[in-house]
Design a protein around this motif. Structure first.
Motif, PDB file in Angstrom:
ATOM      1  N   LEU A  95       0.825  -1.206   0.000  1.00 27.16           N
ATOM      2  CA  LEU A  95       0.000   0.000   0.000  1.00 27.16           C
ATOM      3  C   LEU A  95       0.863   1.262   0.000  1.00 27.16           C
ATOM      4  O   LEU A  95       1.834   1.356   0.747  1.00 27.16           O
ATOM      5  CB  LEU A  95      -0.913   0.014   1.219  1.00 27.16           C
ATOM      6  N   THR A  96       0.501   2.199  -0.829  1.00 31.12           N
ATOM      7  CA  THR A  96       1.162   3.502  -0.843  1.00 31.12           C
ATOM      8  C   THR A  96       0.203   4.615  -0.421  1.00 31.12           C
ATOM      9  O   THR A  96       0.631   5.761  -0.261  1.00 31.12           O
ATOM     10  CB  THR A  96       1.705   3.819  -2.247  1.00 31.12           C
ATOM     11  N   ASN A  97      -1.070   4.278  -0.267  1.00 31.06           N
ATOM     12  CA  ASN A  97      -2.069   5.286   0.086  1.00 31.06           C
ATOM     13  C   ASN A  97      -2.641   5.079   1.476  1.00 31.06           C
ATOM     14  O   ASN A  97      -3.698   5.613   1.809  1.00 31.06           O
ATOM     15  CB  ASN A  97      -3.199   5.310  -0.948  1.00 31.06           C
ATOM     16  N   ALA A  98      -1.957   4.305   2.313  1.00 32.09           N
ATOM     17  CA  ALA A  98      -2.350   4.094   3.708  1.00 32.09           C
ATOM     18  C   ALA A  98      -1.209   4.561   4.606  1.00 32.09           C
ATOM     19  O   ALA A  98      -0.070   4.124   4.436  1.00 32.09           O
ATOM     20  CB  ALA A  98      -2.681   2.635   3.974  1.00 32.09           C
ATOM     21  N   HIS A  99      -1.525   5.430   5.562  1.00 30.75           N
ATOM     22  CA  HIS A  99      -0.497   6.067   6.375  1.00 30.75           C
ATOM     23  C   HIS A  99      -0.882   5.960   7.853  1.00 30.75           C
ATOM     24  O   HIS A  99      -2.042   6.114   8.209  1.00 30.75           O
ATOM     25  CB  HIS A  99      -0.356   7.543   5.985  1.00 30.75           C
ATOM     26  N   ILE A 100       0.118   5.715   8.694  1.00 31.63           N
ATOM     27  CA  ILE A 100      -0.130   5.563  10.126  1.00 31.63           C
ATOM     28  C   ILE A 100       0.692   6.590  10.901  1.00 31.63           C
ATOM     29  O   ILE A 100       1.874   6.801  10.600  1.00 31.63           O
ATOM     30  CB  ILE A 100       0.179   4.131  10.624  1.00 31.63           C
ATOM     31  N   THR A 101       0.052   7.236  11.881  1.00 24.09           N
ATOM     32  CA  THR A 101       0.721   8.195  12.752  1.00 24.09           C
ATOM     33  C   THR A 101       0.486   7.791  14.193  1.00 24.09           C
ATOM     34  O   THR A 101      -0.647   7.482  14.578  1.00 24.09           O
ATOM     35  CB  THR A 101       0.175   9.620  12.530  1.00 24.09           C
ATOM     36  N   HIS A 102       1.553   7.803  14.986  1.00 24.23           N
ATOM     37  CA  HIS A 102       1.408   7.514  16.408  1.00 24.23           C
ATOM     38  C   HIS A 102       0.986   8.784  17.114  1.00 24.23           C
ATOM     39  O   HIS A 102       1.728   9.776  17.174  1.00 24.23           O
ATOM     40  CB  HIS A 102       2.734   7.008  16.989  1.00 24.23           C
ATOM     41  N   GLY A 103      -0.219   8.790  17.663  1.00 21.61           N
ATOM     42  CA  GLY A 103      -0.710   9.949  18.388  1.00 21.61           C
ATOM     43  C   GLY A 103      -2.218   9.970  18.372  1.00 21.61           C
ATOM     44  O   GLY A 103      -2.868   9.137  17.746  1.00 21.61           O
ATOM     45  N   ILE A 104      -2.784  10.912  19.093  1.00 17.66           N
ATOM     46  CA  ILE A 104      -4.227  11.095  19.112  1.00 17.66           C
ATOM     47  C   ILE A 104      -4.537  12.552  18.789  1.00 17.66           C
ATOM     48  O   ILE A 104      -3.669  13.432  18.885  1.00 17.66           O
ATOM     49  CB  ILE A 104      -4.847  10.712  20.471  1.00 17.66           C
ATOM     50  N   LEU A 105      -5.773  12.824  18.405  1.00 16.01           N
ATOM     51  CA  LEU A 105      -6.184  14.187  18.114  1.00 16.01           C
ATOM     52  C   LEU A 105      -6.845  14.794  19.344  1.00 16.01           C
ATOM     53  O   LEU A 105      -7.507  14.103  20.112  1.00 16.01           O
ATOM     54  CB  LEU A 105      -7.148  14.218  16.932  1.00 16.01           C
ATOM     55  N   GLY A 106      -6.659  16.080  19.493  1.00 12.91           N
ATOM     56  CA  GLY A 106      -7.257  16.797  20.614  1.00 12.91           C
ATOM     57  C   GLY A 106      -7.438  18.260  20.286  1.00 12.91           C
ATOM     58  O   GLY A 106      -7.203  18.695  19.155  1.00 12.91           O
ATOM     59  N   LYS A 107      -7.821  19.045  21.270  1.00 10.69           N
ATOM     60  CA  LYS A 107      -8.090  20.466  21.053  1.00 10.69           C
ATOM     61  C   LYS A 107      -6.810  21.244  20.775  1.00 10.69           C
ATOM     62  O   LYS A 107      -6.840  22.267  20.085  1.00 10.69           O
ATOM     63  CB  LYS A 107      -8.812  21.048  22.269  1.00 10.69           C
ATOM     64  N   ARG A 108      -5.691  20.780  21.340  1.00  8.11           N
ATOM     65  CA  ARG A 108      -4.428  21.496  21.152  1.00  8.11           C
ATOM     66  C   ARG A 108      -3.269  20.515  21.275  1.00  8.11           C
ATOM     67  O   ARG A 108      -3.438  19.399  21.810  1.00  8.11           O
ATOM     68  CB  ARG A 108      -4.290  22.615  22.193  1.00  8.11           C
ATOM     69  N   ASN A 109      -2.105  20.922  20.788  1.00 10.47           N
ATOM     70  CA  ASN A 109      -0.921  20.070  20.888  1.00 10.47           C
ATOM     71  C   ASN A 109      -0.534  19.873  22.351  1.00 10.47           C
ATOM     72  O   ASN A 109      -0.696  20.766  23.182  1.00 10.47           O
ATOM     73  CB  ASN A 109       0.256  20.696  20.142  1.00 10.47           C
ATOM     74  N   GLY A 110      -0.042  18.688  22.651  1.00  8.61           N
ATOM     75  CA  GLY A 110       0.382  18.391  24.013  1.00  8.61           C
ATOM     76  C   GLY A 110       0.666  16.917  24.171  1.00  8.61           C
ATOM     77  O   GLY A 110       1.158  16.266  23.246  1.00  8.61           O
ATOM     78  N   SER A 111       0.343  16.379  25.319  1.00  8.38           N
ATOM     79  CA  SER A 111       0.518  14.949  25.564  1.00  8.38           C
ATOM     80  C   SER A 111      -0.514  14.497  26.583  1.00  8.38           C
ATOM     81  O   SER A 111      -1.081  15.317  27.320  1.00  8.38           O
ATOM     82  CB  SER A 111       1.930  14.627  26.065  1.00  8.38           C
ATOM     83  N   THR A 112      -0.743  13.187  26.613  1.00  7.74           N
ATOM     84  CA  THR A 112      -1.703  12.628  27.560  1.00  7.74           C
ATOM     85  C   THR A 112      -1.282  11.212  27.908  1.00  7.74           C
ATOM     86  O   THR A 112      -0.405  10.635  27.258  1.00  7.74           O
ATOM     87  CB  THR A 112      -3.131  12.641  26.973  1.00  7.74           C
ATOM     88  N   SER A 113      -1.918  10.668  28.927  1.00 11.47           N
ATOM     89  CA  SER A 113      -1.609   9.295  29.338  1.00 11.47           C
ATOM     90  C   SER A 113      -2.402   8.297  28.506  1.00 11.47           C
ATOM     91  O   SER A 113      -3.537   8.568  28.093  1.00 11.47           O
ATOM     92  CB  SER A 113      -1.925   9.100  30.822  1.00 11.47           C
ATOM     93  N   PHE A 114      -1.794   7.136  28.278  1.00 10.51           N
ATOM     94  CA  PHE A 114      -2.462   6.039  27.580  1.00 10.51           C
ATOM     95  C   PHE A 114      -2.090   4.754  28.307  1.00 10.51           C
ATOM     96  O   PHE A 114      -0.947   4.578  28.742  1.00 10.51           O
ATOM     97  CB  PHE A 114      -2.013   5.976  26.116  1.00 10.51           C
ATOM     98  N   TYR A 115      -3.074   3.852  28.437  1.00 11.83           N
ATOM     99  CA  TYR A 115      -2.893   2.648  29.238  1.00 11.83           C
ATOM    100  C   TYR A 115      -2.808   1.431  28.318  1.00 11.83           C
ATOM    101  O   TYR A 115      -3.797   1.047  27.694  1.00 11.83           O
ATOM    102  CB  TYR A 115      -4.035   2.519  30.242  1.00 11.83           C
ATOM    103  N   VAL A 116      -1.600   0.869  28.228  1.00 16.55           N
ATOM    104  CA  VAL A 116      -1.342  -0.284  27.361  1.00 16.55           C
ATOM    105  C   VAL A 116      -1.505  -1.554  28.183  1.00 16.55           C
ATOM    106  O   VAL A 116      -0.814  -1.771  29.182  1.00 16.55           O
ATOM    107  CB  VAL A 116       0.081  -0.227  26.776  1.00 16.55           C
ATOM    108  N   ARG A 117      -2.453  -2.412  27.755  1.00 16.83           N
ATOM    109  CA  ARG A 117      -2.770  -3.619  28.508  1.00 16.83           C
ATOM    110  C   ARG A 117      -2.263  -4.868  27.797  1.00 16.83           C
ATOM    111  O   ARG A 117      -1.870  -4.826  26.632  1.00 16.83           O
ATOM    112  CB  ARG A 117      -4.282  -3.699  28.743  1.00 16.83           C
ATOM    113  N   GLU A 118      -2.279  -5.987  28.532  1.00 19.95           N
ATOM    114  CA  GLU A 118      -1.817  -7.254  27.959  1.00 19.95           C
ATOM    115  C   GLU A 118      -2.581  -7.578  26.685  1.00 19.95           C
ATOM    116  O   GLU A 118      -2.012  -8.014  25.690  1.00 19.95           O
ATOM    117  CB  GLU A 118      -1.977  -8.375  28.989  1.00 19.95           C
TER     118      GLU A 118
END
Length: 232
Positions: A102-125
Motif C-alpha cells: 500500500l502507498t495510500n495508507a499512512h499511520i501516525t502515532h498519536g491522538i487528536l485533541g483540542k491542542r498540541n500536548g501529551s496525555t496518558s495512555f494505558y497499554v494492557r496485555e
C-alpha cells in the motif's frame, strides 16, 4: 501452485488481505476470526457502503491496521490517514501496510485533541483493550501507563482535508468529536462505547454529527457501530 518446499505462509489471510503472523498480536481467537473473515465483519460491511473511490479518509484508532488496509485495497481512495495511540501497534500496522503493497495508507502515532500536548495512555496485555482511561483491575503487571502525543485536531483536518471519518477510540468519541470541525465530511462511521460514555455521551456524538450536517444512516449501521451521511 505453491511448492511444498516453500514452507507455511508468513501471513494470515483475511478478505484477500495479508496480516503478518505475529505471536504477540495475531493469536488465538483473533487469528481464527481473521482466517474465517469474521474479524470486524459488520464494520467492514458497513464501511464499504460508506466509502467511495476518490475519498480521503481519516481513521481514529487504527487497531491492527485492518480497516485502513481494507479501504486501501477495496476502494480507489486517495488516501487513508490512520492515527493510533498505542505505541506497541505502530510497527505491526506498518508491516501490514507493507505486506499489502500500500502507498495510500499512512499511520501516525498519536491522538487528536483540542491542542498540541501529551496525555496518558494505558497499554494492557490485551493490546486491543488498551485505552486512554484507567480501568478497575489495572496493575503494573498487566497495564503500562505511557505518554502519547496529542495533535491539534483542527490543524490535522485542515492539512488532510478528509471527507470520511472512521473512529473507534474506546470512549473518547464523546469528548473528541464534539470539539472537532466536521463540516467538511461527507460521511462518518463511529463505534460507540456506551459502557464508558453513557447516554449523555451517545447524545453528544449524535449532536456533533447533526451539527456537521450529517444524518444517521440506518443501512450502514449495526448496533454500536453507527454511520452518518450528508445525503442518502
Amino acid at each position: 501452485m505453491k511448492d511444498a518446499t516453500d514452507g507455511p505462509s508468513p501471513y494470515v489471510m483475511s478478505k484477500g488481505m495479508k496480516f503478518p503472523k505475529d505471536g504477540h498480536f495475531i493469536t488465538g481467537k483473533l487469528r481464527t476470526a481473521l482466517r474465517d473473515n469474521r474479524y470486524e465483519a459488520k464494520e467492514a460491511n458497513n464501511v464499504l457502503k460508506l466509502v467511495r473511490d476518490e475519498d480521503t479518509v481519516i481513521e481514529l484508532g487504527a487497531g491492527i491496521g485492518f480497516m485502513s488496509t481494507l479501504l486501501a485495497t477495496r476502494r480507489k481512495i486517495h488516501n487513508v490517514f490512520a492515527f493510533e495511540a498505542n505505541p506497541a501497534l505502530i510497527p505491526y500496522i506498518q508491516s501490514v501496510h507493507k505486506a499489502n503493497d500500500l502507498t495510500n495508507a499512512h499511520i501516525t502515532h498519536g491522538i487528536l485533541g483540542k491542542r498540541n500536548g501529551s496525555t496518558s495512555f494505558y497499554v494492557r496485555e490485551n493490546l486491543l483493550s488498551s485505552s486512554m482511561a484507567p480501568l478497575e483491575g489495572d496493575t503494573p503487571e498487566n497495564c503500562e501507563k505511557v505518554k502519547v502525543d496529542v495533535l491539534n485536531a483542527s490543524h490535522v483536518l485542515k492539512e488532510i482535508k478528509p471527507n470520511i471519518l472512521i473512529a473507534d477510540i474506546e470512549g473518547a468519541e464523546a469528548d473528541l468529536l464534539p470539539a472537532m470541525d466536521l463540516t467538511g465530511l461527507r460521511g462518518a462511521m463511529i463505534e460507540l462505547h456506551p459502557q464508558y460514555i453513557g447516554p449523555e455521551g451517545v447524545n453528544a456524538v449524535f449532536r456533533a454529527m447533526m451539527d456537521a450536517g450529517l444524518a444517521y444512516y440506518a443501512r450502514g449501521s449495526t448496533n454500536k457501530v453507527v454511520c452518518f451521511r450528508r445525503a442518502w
